[in-house]
Structures are given as C-alpha cells and as structure tokens.
Design an enzyme around this catalytic site. Structure first.
Site, short mmCIF file in Angstrom:
data_model
loop_
_atom_site.label_atom_id
_atom_site.label_comp_id
_atom_site.label_asym_id
_atom_site.label_seq_id
_atom_site.Cartn_x
_atom_site.Cartn_y
_atom_site.Cartn_z
N ASP A 14 16.85 -65.83 7.06
CA ASP A 14 17.84 -65.76 8.15
C ASP A 14 19.11 -66.51 7.79
OD1 ASP A 14 15.11 -65.35 9.62
OD2 ASP A 14 16.72 -64.51 10.83
N ARG B 158 16.47 -57.31 16.12
CA ARG B 158 16.12 -58.58 15.47
C ARG B 158 16.15 -58.43 13.94
NH1 ARG B 158 12.21 -57.17 12.91
NH2 ARG B 158 12.08 -59.20 11.92
N GLY B 159 15.99 -59.59 13.27
CA GLY B 159 16.04 -59.58 11.81
C GLY B 159 17.48 -59.83 11.39
N LYS C 217 11.44 -67.15 9.33
CA LYS C 217 10.49 -67.24 10.45
C LYS C 217 9.54 -68.43 10.33
CE LYS C 217 10.29 -65.15 13.34
NZ LYS C 217 10.94 -65.59 14.61
O1 MRU Z 1 12.86 -63.78 15.13
P1 MRU Z 1 13.10 -62.63 14.20
O2 MRU Z 1 12.10 -61.56 14.34
O3 MRU Z 1 14.52 -62.15 14.28
O4 MRU Z 1 12.91 -63.28 12.76
C1 MRU Z 1 13.19 -62.49 11.64
C2 MRU Z 1 12.82 -63.13 10.37
O5 MRU Z 1 12.46 -64.28 10.31
C3 MRU Z 1 12.98 -62.30 9.13
O6 MRU Z 1 12.07 -62.70 8.16
C4 MRU Z 1 14.39 -62.51 8.59
O7 MRU Z 1 15.35 -62.21 9.56
C5 MRU Z 1 14.65 -61.72 7.38
S1 MRU Z 1 14.94 -60.06 7.78
C6 MRU Z 1 15.34 -59.14 6.45
#
Ligand code: MRU
Length: 345
Positions: free
Chosen positions: A236, A47-48, A246
């Site tokens: 994202d 994820r991320g 998020k």
């Molecule tokens: O649902 P996730 O855990 O994939 O969400 C991730 C986020 O919202 C992070 O803040 C975003 O991807 C930035 S990561 C450097």
C-alpha cells in the site's frame, strides 16, 4: 479478468466491481457523486492500492464532470475541496492521494471549465490504462522469480481486483502461469474482512490456478513443514525503510525470514513514498464491528476492547526483492534509485 473500475463517458460516472459481495455475487455498481465514491472507498467496495489510485483520479474527473460552475476559478475551488475529502477517505495507501494529485496537476493548462472537465477525464482514464499496462509489466519483470512447480503463499488480495486489472503480486503469479509454469498458491484468508478467502481465491480459481485457502495462523506451520517455497504480496506504501501492506504481512515476513524463505513484494512505482519513513505514516484503524461480529453473530463480548489495524509495516531488511514495472530492487535498498533511472535491475 474483467476490469475492476472504469469511467463511463455516456453517464459521466464511475463503474466498479463491488468487492464487498464477492464471491457470492459479481455486482457492478456506479458512483454518480463524489460522496458515493468516498463511501465506496471507506466500506472497501473499491479497495487495493493501485485501484485506489485509479479511483482517486476518477474522483476528480467525477467532480469536474458534475460541476455546473461556469467560472474557471470556481470549478477549480470546487475540485480542490473535494480532492481533500477523497484523498483522506483512507490514509495508508499512498496511491489514493497520488491519483488525486496527478489529475489535479493535469488541470494546470485549463483556461475554461470545459477544458477542466476534458483534461480531468482524459488524465483519469490515462491513469487507469497505465495501471493495467504497469501490472502486466510487473508480471513480465517478476515471473522469473517464480520457479515451475513451486508453492507460493500470498496475503490479502493484490490481484486484478486491487488494480484496474491483472494485479501486482497475483499479476506475477498470473504471468508465470501464462508462461506454462505450474504454481500452487496458498491464500491466507486475511482477517477480518477476508480479502484472501473471498477475492484472491475467486480470482485465481477463475484463472484455473491451483489455490488453497488457509487461516492466517496456518502460514507459519506450513513454512515449518517445508510446504512454502516463497511468499509474494502487494504493498500500500513503500517508504524509505518499510513496506506497508495488509495487517499480517509483517508476521509472514518474520516467519519467512526464520525459515529462510524468499519474501517478495510486487508494487508499481506509484506506491513508493520517497518523502517518508515508517514512523510518519498513519495506519488506518477500522471499526470495532469488523472484529466483534462474524456475519450477524457477536463474537467479542460487548464490554471488551478491540484493536483493528488495517495495515502493518514490514522493515525492508525482511524483504528479498521488490518487483516494480521498472525492474527488480534488491537489498541493500536504495529507493531513491527509482527516481534516477528507468531500469533498476
Ligand atoms: O484494505 P485493503 O483491502 O484495501 O488492503 C489491500 C492490501 O493490503 C493489498 O495487499 C495492497 O493494497 C496491495 S494491492 C495490489
């Protein structure tokens, strides 16, 4: 910080830290088939946004390496079909489709299935290496924005675990810490999957950076008490008018604006979506069970509806600066500048 996701040439497979079991267990898992990769992405084991970009690239490499097609046209068709499935495993982070497309584009000069396999792995490994380098550059570009002795709020996990290593928002904090600054971080737990409590806290604690976990709803009151000097988060997707991150990020940005606290976003250029505005982006909605259960315990009555958005959009007007590997963007934002020049400070 260990690598989060990498390619194993001996087994032609993707290895990654399974983020669903942290902080209890540091588990390295393997994807040998693109279906396993899609499943790992959907359940947030990988994820991320930047890590998803790397995963997208490795996904194409995996399909190419595993395919036993002996004709160029057939292997490209095979890859094309899987590419669409991988790209749509999660809809909001632009990096996933970016990573897939970048490796697909690298296949153009191939004249045989073996060349396709070689070029796919080569480009995917390059994306992962570049991602690590980009995160360090984001840290170098942004750490001056973090004063010595300050108290920082962050939401979700924009650390090494969300990238191939080091991180974006946490990369800036890490670089500031490495340069001798003392920083205290408030990590919002990040309901419902607790990326802040489980992952951000784990990462920062490992690096001996002072970290305190709070409920998401505590942030506003800490701001009111003057206990937050700045907010820094990842992204994202950044469209021409908004930052997608998020769910809960918008709420923090509104509160920071009200309390006149700087609100920074740290993200690589691959997170920018120059073609779209906020309204055309799909916000992922996740399963009812993520909200309705706390561990094994039912916490929402069976017959009651839930709304489980994974992300929200924050208008650029609420953002004090966007830190990228190419420099710092400040208001009034002209996102197109990123395409024109290498240095944007
Ligand atoms: O649902 P996730 O855990 O994939 O969400 C991730 C986020 O919202 C992070 O803040 C975003 O991807 C930035 S990561 C450097």
């Amino acid at each position: 910080m260990d690598k989060t996701i990498w390619w194993e040439q001996t087994t032609h497979s993707i290895h990654y830290i399974d983020e669903t079991v942290l902080p209890g267990k540091l588990l390295i898992s393997e994807c040998c088939h693109p279906d396993e990769l899609i499943e790992a992405i959907k359940r947030l084991a990988i994820r991320g946004a930047p890590a998803l970009g790397v995963a997208g690239g490795f996904g194409v490499a995996l399909v190419a390496s595993r395919s036993n097609c002996t004709e160029l046209q057939l292997i490209l068709e095979d890859i094309g079909e899987w590419a669409e499935k991988i790209k749509t495993a999660r809809p909001t982070a632009v990096n996933l489709s970016w990573g897939v497309s970048r490796v697909m584009n690298a296949l153009t000069p191939a004249r045989s299935p073996d060349e396709v396999r070689f070029l796919a792995v080569e480009e995917a490994v390059k994306i992962a290496a570049e991602d690590a380098d980009i995160c360090h550059r984001i840290g170098d570009v942004g750490f001056d924005l973090i004063p010595d002795g300050c108290s920082v709020l962050t939401h979700c996990n924009a650390g090494g675990l969300a990238c191939s290593e080091w991180g974006t928002a946490l990369g800036v904090i890490r670089t500031a810490h490495k340069n001798g600054k003392w920083i205290s971080v408030y990590a919002c737990e990040t309901r419902p999957l607790l990326q802040g409590a489980r992952l951000t806290a784990w990462e920062l604690d490992r690096d001996d950076i002072d970290v305190t976990v709070i409920t998401d709803s505590t942030a506003a009151y800490l701001m009111r008490q003057g206990k937050i000097d700045l907010v820094i988060v990842g992204a994202d997707r950044i469209t021409n008018d908004a930052v997608f991150n998020k769910i809960g990020t918008y709420m923090h940005a509104v509160c920071a604006h009200y309390h006149k606290i700087p609100f920074y976003v740290a993200a690589p250029v691959s997170t920018f979506d120059f073609l779209n505005n906020e309204n055309s982006i799909t916000i992922e909605e996740r399963s009812r069970d993520e909200l309705a259960y706390c561990g094994e315990h039912l916490v929402v009555p069976d017959c009651v509806k839930v709304k489980n958005y994974a992300f929200d959009a924050t208008p650029l007007s609420l953002i004090s600066a966007i830190i990228t590997e190419k420099g710092i963007l400040k208001p009034p934002y002209d996102i197109s500048k990123l395409k024109e020049t290498d240095v944007i400070c």
